[in-house]
Design a protein around this motif. Structure first.
Motif, PDB file in Angstrom:
ATOM      1  N   GLU A 137      45.295 -13.008   7.097  1.00 35.70           N
ATOM      2  CA  GLU A 137      44.619 -12.522   5.751  1.00 35.70           C
ATOM      3  C   GLU A 137      45.622 -11.646   4.939  1.00 35.70           C
ATOM      4  O   GLU A 137      45.626 -10.645   4.740  1.00 35.70           O
ATOM      5  CB  GLU A 137      43.343 -11.716   5.925  1.00 35.70           C
ATOM      6  CG  GLU A 137      42.311 -12.353   6.795  1.00 35.70           C
ATOM      7  CD  GLU A 137      41.242 -11.455   7.207  1.00 35.70           C
ATOM      8  OE1 GLU A 137      41.393 -10.049   7.259  1.00 35.70           O
ATOM      9  OE2 GLU A 137      40.283 -11.697   7.196  1.00 35.70           O
ATOM     10  N   PRO A 138      46.547 -12.581   4.493  1.00 36.85           N
ATOM     11  CA  PRO A 138      47.731 -11.880   3.612  1.00 36.85           C
ATOM     12  C   PRO A 138      47.201 -11.302   2.470  1.00 36.85           C
ATOM     13  O   PRO A 138      47.832 -10.446   1.888  1.00 36.85           O
ATOM     14  CB  PRO A 138      48.593 -13.196   3.288  1.00 36.85           C
ATOM     15  CG  PRO A 138      47.823 -14.323   3.496  1.00 36.85           C
ATOM     16  CD  PRO A 138      46.587 -14.126   4.391  1.00 36.85           C
ATOM     17  N   LEU A 139      46.178 -11.679   1.635  1.00 38.69           N
ATOM     18  CA  LEU A 139      45.931 -11.156   0.549  1.00 38.69           C
ATOM     19  C   LEU A 139      45.129  -9.716   0.598  1.00 38.69           C
ATOM     20  O   LEU A 139      45.463  -8.868  -0.436  1.00 38.69           O
ATOM     21  CB  LEU A 139      44.645 -11.768  -0.227  1.00 38.69           C
ATOM     22  CG  LEU A 139      44.822 -13.419  -0.658  1.00 38.69           C
ATOM     23  CD1 LEU A 139      43.726 -14.113  -1.430  1.00 38.69           C
ATOM     24  CD2 LEU A 139      46.132 -13.454  -1.524  1.00 38.69           C
ATOM     25  N   THR A 140      45.047  -9.069   1.886  1.00 38.82           N
ATOM     26  CA  THR A 140      44.505  -7.922   2.019  1.00 38.82           C
ATOM     27  C   THR A 140      45.749  -7.109   1.767  1.00 38.82           C
ATOM     28  O   THR A 140      45.534  -5.646   1.846  1.00 38.82           O
ATOM     29  CB  THR A 140      43.832  -7.596   3.315  1.00 38.82           C
ATOM     30  OG1 THR A 140      44.840  -8.112   4.334  1.00 38.82           O
ATOM     31  CG2 THR A 140      42.720  -8.536   3.522  1.00 38.82           C
ATOM     32  N   ARG A 141      46.939  -7.384   1.783  1.00 37.46           N
ATOM     33  CA  ARG A 141      48.175  -6.408   1.804  1.00 37.46           C
ATOM     34  C   ARG A 141      48.545  -6.302   0.427  1.00 37.46           C
ATOM     35  O   ARG A 141      49.577  -5.676   0.215  1.00 37.46           O
ATOM     36  CB  ARG A 141      49.176  -7.108   2.723  1.00 37.46           C
ATOM     37  CG  ARG A 141      49.012  -7.269   4.329  1.00 37.46           C
ATOM     38  CD  ARG A 141      50.174  -7.475   5.168  1.00 37.46           C
ATOM     39  NE  ARG A 141      50.016  -7.784   6.431  1.00 37.46           N
ATOM     40  CZ  ARG A 141      50.771  -7.858   7.655  1.00 37.46           C
ATOM     41  NH1 ARG A 141      51.740  -8.651   7.004  1.00 37.46           N
ATOM     42  NH2 ARG A 141      50.301  -7.888   8.574  1.00 37.46           N
TER      43      ARG A 141
END
Length: 239
Positions: A137-141
């Motif tokens: 879930e890269p967008l959470t970073r």
């Protein structure tokens, strides 16, 4: 990642693991970590990755991911992992081969471009989504500003077990450029396959220059999707 320009100090945990064997720093990353190669020969080489506490480096979690993934694709054997003197460390046995940006391939990168596509597709096809305990879930970073720049993500194309950091140095090949296996699986998890493919698109240009994307896609085995590619590449760049 980059090759260290000066010899860094050897952490105590690395010296202990090396036990007097030849030792050199081979990679430095953006979060203050260093990867050390132990051993003079190809057959008995080992690596120790060390780094300060950081969300992108959890050595025991990466060890678990390597242990899980090796059932589906060749990855390094884990020899140990932990924390010592404030540094996380991951000790692995090297895969026999070279990474795809080795100077051996600079005159003709074509075979290693094929290996990059084949390796990523093999992971995506063989590692079972339903059995993978981790999510990608890269967008959470990303920061609010980065998310605003990206806008709404395109619909998921296909969920796969993503590598998470599919840059060219993380694929190992033999001297002919044929696929051996994958390394650096700390970001492995279930996500849209274009999360990996967008990052791979960035890496191809960064490591080999323009023009290699069509050959990579041919070896991976799907047509281009410019909208998903652009979104996930930009997400990678902003991450």
């Amino acid at each position: 990642m980059s090759v260290p320009t000066v010899d860094p100090a050897v952490p105590a945990v690395v010296a202990r693991i090396a036990g007097g064997r030849p030792l050199r720093a081979v990679w430095a990353n953006e979060i203050g970590g260093t990867t050390w190669r132990i051993g003079a020969g190809e057959r008995d080489a080992e690596f120790v990755k060390v780094g300060p506490p950081h969300p992108e480096f959890d050595p025991e979690l990466e060890a678990a991911k390597l242990g899980w993934a090796r059932e589906f694709i060749a990855v390094p054997e884990v020899l140990g992992a932990g924390v010592a003197d404030g540094l996380g460390w991951l000790h692995t046995r090297a895969l026999a081969g070279r990474n795809t940006i080795d100077p051996l391939f600079s005159a003709d990168p074509g075979p290693v471009i094929d290996a990059l596509g084949i390796g990523l597709r093999r992971l995506h096809e063989t590692a079972p989504v339903t059995a993978c305990p981790w999510r990608r879930e890269p967008l959470t970073r990303l920061s609010p500003a980065a998310l605003a720049e990206l806008g709404a993500p395109p619909p998921v194309d296909r969920l796969v077990v993503c590598h998470g950091d599919p840059c060219a140095p993380n694929t190992i090949v033999d001297d002919a450029g044929g696929l051996v296996g994958l390394v650096d699986l700390g970001e492995l998890g279930v996500g849209d396959r274009w999360s990996d493919l967008g990052a791979a698109h960035w890496s191809l240009e960064h490591n080999f220059g323009p023009g290699w994307w069509p050959r990579f896609l041919a070896s991976y085995g799907i047509p281009d999707d410019p909208v998903r590619r652009a979104f996930h590449r930009r997400a990678w760049e902003l991450g």
